[in-house]
Design a protein around this motif. Structure first.
Motif, short mmCIF file in Angstrom:
data_model
loop_
_atom_site.label_atom_id
_atom_site.label_comp_id
_atom_site.label_asym_id
_atom_site.label_seq_id
_atom_site.Cartn_x
_atom_site.Cartn_y
_atom_site.Cartn_z
N ILE A 520 12.62 -39.61 14.36
CA ILE A 520 11.85 -40.33 13.34
C ILE A 520 12.78 -41.07 12.39
CG2 ILE A 520 10.36 -40.01 11.33
CD1 ILE A 520 8.89 -37.84 12.86
N ARG A 521 13.86 -40.41 11.99
CA ARG A 521 14.82 -41.06 11.09
C ARG A 521 15.43 -42.30 11.74
NH1 ARG A 521 18.23 -35.79 8.81
NH2 ARG A 521 16.62 -35.02 7.36
N ALA A 522 15.77 -42.18 13.03
CA ALA A 522 16.34 -43.33 13.73
C ALA A 522 15.34 -44.47 13.80
CB ALA A 522 16.78 -42.91 15.14
N ALA A 523 14.08 -44.15 14.06
CA ALA A 523 13.06 -45.18 14.14
C ALA A 523 12.83 -45.85 12.79
CB ALA A 523 11.76 -44.58 14.67
N MET A 524 12.85 -45.05 11.72
CA MET A 524 12.62 -45.60 10.38
C MET A 524 13.76 -46.52 9.96
SD MET A 524 9.70 -44.66 9.23
CE MET A 524 9.87 -45.05 7.50
N ALA A 525 14.95 -46.34 10.54
CA ALA A 525 16.10 -47.18 10.19
C ALA A 525 15.99 -48.58 10.79
CB ALA A 525 17.40 -46.52 10.64
N GLU A 526 15.07 -48.74 11.76
CA GLU A 526 14.89 -50.04 12.39
C GLU A 526 13.89 -50.89 11.61
OE1 GLU A 526 16.60 -51.13 14.96
OE2 GLU A 526 17.68 -49.23 15.24
N LYS A 527 14.15 -52.18 11.52
CA LYS A 527 13.24 -53.08 10.82
C LYS A 527 11.97 -53.34 11.62
CE LYS A 527 17.01 -55.49 8.42
NZ LYS A 527 17.69 -56.80 8.20
N GLN A 542 4.33 -22.20 21.37
CA GLN A 542 4.02 -20.88 20.83
C GLN A 542 4.31 -20.79 19.33
OE1 GLN A 542 5.23 -17.59 23.71
NE2 GLN A 542 6.35 -19.31 24.60
N ASP A 543 4.91 -21.85 18.79
CA ASP A 543 5.17 -21.93 17.35
C ASP A 543 3.90 -22.44 16.66
OD1 ASP A 543 6.02 -22.36 14.79
OD2 ASP A 543 7.59 -23.81 15.31
N ALA A 544 3.14 -21.54 16.08
CA ALA A 544 1.85 -21.90 15.48
C ALA A 544 2.00 -22.86 14.31
CB ALA A 544 1.12 -20.63 15.03
N GLU A 545 3.19 -22.93 13.72
CA GLU A 545 3.40 -23.78 12.55
C GLU A 545 3.95 -25.16 12.90
OE1 GLU A 545 2.44 -22.78 9.58
OE2 GLU A 545 1.75 -20.93 10.54
N LEU A 546 4.17 -25.44 14.21
CA LEU A 546 4.82 -26.68 14.60
C LEU A 546 4.01 -27.90 14.17
CD1 LEU A 546 7.07 -28.20 16.05
CD2 LEU A 546 5.81 -27.89 18.20
N ALA A 547 2.71 -27.91 14.43
CA ALA A 547 1.89 -29.08 14.09
C ALA A 547 1.89 -29.33 12.58
CB ALA A 547 0.46 -28.89 14.59
N ALA A 548 1.79 -28.25 11.79
CA ALA A 548 1.82 -28.41 10.34
C ALA A 548 3.16 -28.97 9.89
CB ALA A 548 1.55 -27.06 9.68
N TRP A 549 4.24 -28.50 10.52
CA TRP A 549 5.57 -29.00 10.16
C TRP A 549 5.67 -30.49 10.49
CZ3 TRP A 549 9.36 -31.41 12.95
CH2 TRP A 549 10.59 -31.54 12.34
N ILE A 550 5.12 -30.91 11.64
CA ILE A 550 5.14 -32.33 12.01
C ILE A 550 4.41 -33.16 10.97
CG2 ILE A 550 4.26 -34.00 13.70
CD1 ILE A 550 4.79 -31.88 15.88
N GLY A 551 3.28 -32.63 10.49
CA GLY A 551 2.53 -33.34 9.45
C GLY A 551 3.36 -33.55 8.19
N LYS A 552 4.10 -32.52 7.79
CA LYS A 552 4.95 -32.64 6.60
C LYS A 552 6.08 -33.64 6.84
CE LYS A 552 4.06 -27.90 5.08
NZ LYS A 552 4.64 -26.54 4.87
N ALA A 553 6.67 -33.60 8.05
CA ALA A 553 7.75 -34.53 8.36
C ALA A 553 7.27 -35.98 8.34
CB ALA A 553 8.35 -34.19 9.73
N LEU A 554 6.05 -36.23 8.86
CA LEU A 554 5.49 -37.57 8.86
C LEU A 554 5.21 -38.05 7.44
CD1 LEU A 554 3.05 -37.26 11.89
CD2 LEU A 554 5.08 -38.71 11.78
N LYS A 555 4.70 -37.14 6.64
CA LYS A 555 4.38 -37.51 5.26
C LYS A 555 5.64 -37.82 4.47
CE LYS A 555 1.77 -35.88 1.24
NZ LYS A 555 0.96 -34.76 0.68
#
Length: 691
Positions: A520-527, A542-555
């Protein structure tokens, strides 16, 4: 030529002569033509291994004071690749695991003759296939060498073309058109080789070939070289293959070719290195291939000693080019003095020498390697008014029954030489002998787990990005993300090598989070806005918190979630079905989508859609590889249509040739193409061919 195994050359390591003889009789009575030898102890075993050639070894876990572990160690040391069937008193899973871990191929209860017969037949099939593969590979290498020599020495100019672009040419062709090398010619259109006045004739011929490439066409025209000078030539276009890919061969017969000059060049070709008087690398590689063929035929091992002078560049800077050449001649003289003319030796690089030494077992090569090292150290020649303190490092690898080709052996020996040069605080003057256990240890679970932890701590994983070609929208910048684990020595480890180990140590989810965040960081660096396809392991589901973590990373990154697709394999989706369903639904709420890779590898892949909201499928690579088969192509087209009709975007990967590309263009329902033919994965998000 196929290998026909008429008589089983069987070695039986047993603790009871009566029982062994009964076993031999049973094999013969069952119709297996057997020539067997019984060994009752370690000395008998070593004598038999060194004096005979065997197809199979039936072995008790212990006999005459010798253990299975010792047997496998002797086989490895002697370079023998016999399939071993262990005859156990008490058969259980633990014993089987232990035997397989040591290198045995099978195990059976000693009293179960029927099972032993079945395993013998199974291993005979293995021996046949191994022999056939070895002979076929050797025959292929010989044919390729002959073809390469014929092409390089041909008086005619010869080139290979795919889609109108050059991919290879011989020296005559390169010189005819004024290029410096075949590499400079790669990618140049055929049209550039023909006078402008003849372009229409060439276009007409190419259109005819597009309709039927199985025919041979001739074109008499004016060729043009890089200086713009024209000459009369006849272009002959014929179907051919190069590196396994269908292409067009061009043979040009020019009126301007000076055959006497070509003859002089062929006559001047030599197998001798002009500086040292030793043979050159080409000659040595031929001897090495012969040694590989010999070990497959007779079992005669050879040691390849690869010697490199240490700190050669510094010495060259001190005494100059002439002085360095003088030192190389002195080293060559020392090698001849020690080994005579019977041992194949050559100068294979600037400061590199190689030789082949027949050996009975691996330990035989060590004394000679050490002697050569000492000989170089003792030279101390006077060159250009200076006394040189020469040292050399020696790497040793072996030509043995599992050697696939000469290039593999010399590459291994070079790797050992590089390791030897790192000894003594990087000053070399040492010997490093290849040990098969080094290869095993390099990929051990503990070592890989440690490397994974270090990569997570130091942010040293390597991300690669491969573009997906949108067949309906050229402005769509879409990349699949791959992660590699860098190694201190050798190639990166790919996910299939390290992710199972990461899962065992509870690190898989951490890696997937790392990949997501850094991609995501690499993509954000592109214009330019772009989309990402990120692979997740089934373990991460099996990581029940993965989707929530993705949401925080996107935000936090403010990355558009609609530009993010997460992908897992069909196998993982079925194994972790409930978790896959929950994860796909959770990321859909975030605005992301879900994809399935290696699709249609199972019996009923479309049943997965009933449980998991899938937006895209990436078909298993085997479908692309089988496009040349009409029945496979028809089945693939039906699967694509079925997926497309169910509203799924379709990605087809592993596009490796123009032929595959052409076929896929004609199949309806394909949305994206991906593969090395289009663009290989790279370390950057390359948005255009110019970047």
């Amino acid at each position: 030529m196929t290998y026909k195994l008429d008589t089983i050359r069987l070695l039986i390591a047993h603790d009871s002569q009566d029982d062994a003889e009964q076993l031999m009789n049973a094999l013969r009575n069952a119709g297996r033509a057997t020539r067997a030898e019984l060994v009752l102890g370690e000395d008998d075993l070593l004598r038999a291994l060194k004096s005979g050639s065997w197809e199979m070894l039936l072995c008790r876990p212990a006999f005459g004071g010798c253990t299975l572990e010792s047997v496998m160690a002797h086989l490895q040391r002697l370079g023998k690749t016999l399939p071993v069937i262990v005859l156990a008193d008490h058969f259980d899973a633990g014993q089987l695991r232990g035997a397989l871990a040591l290198g045995a191929r099978a195990m059976a209860p000693v009293a179960d003759r029927e099972l032993i017969m079945l395993l013998v037949d199974q291993q005979l099939d293995y021996v046949r296939m191994r022999k056939e593969r070895t002979e076929n590979e050797h025959a292929l290498r010989e044919a390729e060498k002959r073809l390469a020599v014929l092409m390089d020495q041909s008086r005619d100019a010869i080139a290979y073309v795919v889609d109108g672009m050059h991919i290879h040419a011989n020296d005559t062709y390169v010189e005819m058109f004024g290029y410096a090398s075949a590499d400079d010619l790669a990618g140049v259109p055929v049209m550039d080789m023909v006078s402008a006045a003849d372009h229409e004739k060439l276009k007409k011929l190419l259109r005819s070939r597009a309709q039927d490439e199985s025919k041979t066409h001739e074109l008499a025209c004016r060729g043009v070289d890089t200086r713009g000078e024209e000459f009369d030539a006849t272009f002959v276009f014929a179907p051919s293959t190069y590196d396994g890919e269908a292409c067009t061969q061009i043979v040009i017969r020019s009126a301007d070719v000076d055959e006497s000059v070509l003859q002089e060049k062929l006559q001047a070709m030599s197998q001798v290195d002009q500086t040292t008087g030793l043979y050159n690398r080409l000659w040595f590689m031929e001897r090495l291939e012969e040694a590989v063929a010999e070990v497959h035929k007779t079992g005669q091992m050879a040691g390849l000693l690869y010697l490199r002078l240490d700190e050669f560049e510094q010495m060259q800077g001190t005494v100059g080019m002439e002085g360095a050449d003088e030192a190389l001649m002195l080293v060559a003289g020392a090698l001849r003095k020690r080994l005579g003319d019977q041992v194949p030796m050559a100068r294979v690089g600037d400061e590199d020498f190689a030789l082949l030494l027949p050996v009975q077992e691996r330990e035989d090569a060590a004394p000679m390697a050490e002697q050569l090292r000492a000989d170089i150290e003792a030279l101390m020649p006077a060159v250009q008014g200076r006394t040189l303190h020469l040292t050399g490092s020696v790497g040793v690898a072996f030509v043995q029954e599992d050697s696939r080709n000469g290039q593999t052996v010399i590459t291994r020996a070079l790797d050992c030489c590089n390791k030897a040069q790192k000894h003594n605080s990087g000053k070399g003057n040492s010997v490093h002998i290849h040990d098969p256990m080094d290869d095993v240890a390099a990929g051990s679970s503990e070592a890989v787990a440690l490397a994974i932890r270090q990569a997570l701590e130091q942010n040293s994983f390597r991300l690669l990005y491969q573009p997906l070609m949108n067949l309906s929208d050229e402005s769509d910048h879409f990349f699949e993300v791959f992660v590699h684990l860098p190694q201190k020595e050798g190639d990166d480890l790919k996910p299939e090598a390290f992710m199972p180990i990461a899962a065992e140590h509870g690190l898989a989810a951490k890696i997937d989070r790392w990949v997501t965040l850094h991609a995501i960081r690499a993509a954000m660096a592109e214009k330019t806005p772009l989309r990402l396809l990120i692979n997740l392991s089934g373990y991460s589901l099996q990581d029940a918190e993965l989707a929530a973590w993705i949401g925080k990373a996107l935000k936090a990154s403010k990355f558009d979630p609609s530009r993010l697709l997460f992908q897992i394999s069909e196998g993982d989706a079925n194994t972790f079905l409930k978790q896959a369903q929950a994860f796909a639904e959770q990321i859909a709420v975030l605005g992301c989508r879900f994809s399935i890779s290696r699709f249609a590898g199972g019996i009923n892949p479309f049943k997965l859609f009933e449980h998991v909201p899938v937006a895209m499928v990436k078909f298993d690579g085997s479908f692309t590889q089988e496009l040349s088969k009409p029945e496979s192509r028809t089945k693939f087209a039906e699967l694509i249509t079925q997926a497309s009709n169910q509203g799924k975007e379709v990605l087809v990967g592993f596009v490796e040739s123009a032929q595959q590309m052409q076929v896929l263009w004609t199949l309806g329902g394909v949305n994206y193409l991906q593969g090395f033919y289009l663009q290989a994965p790279g370390p950057k998000l390359q948005l255009s061919a110019d970047e």
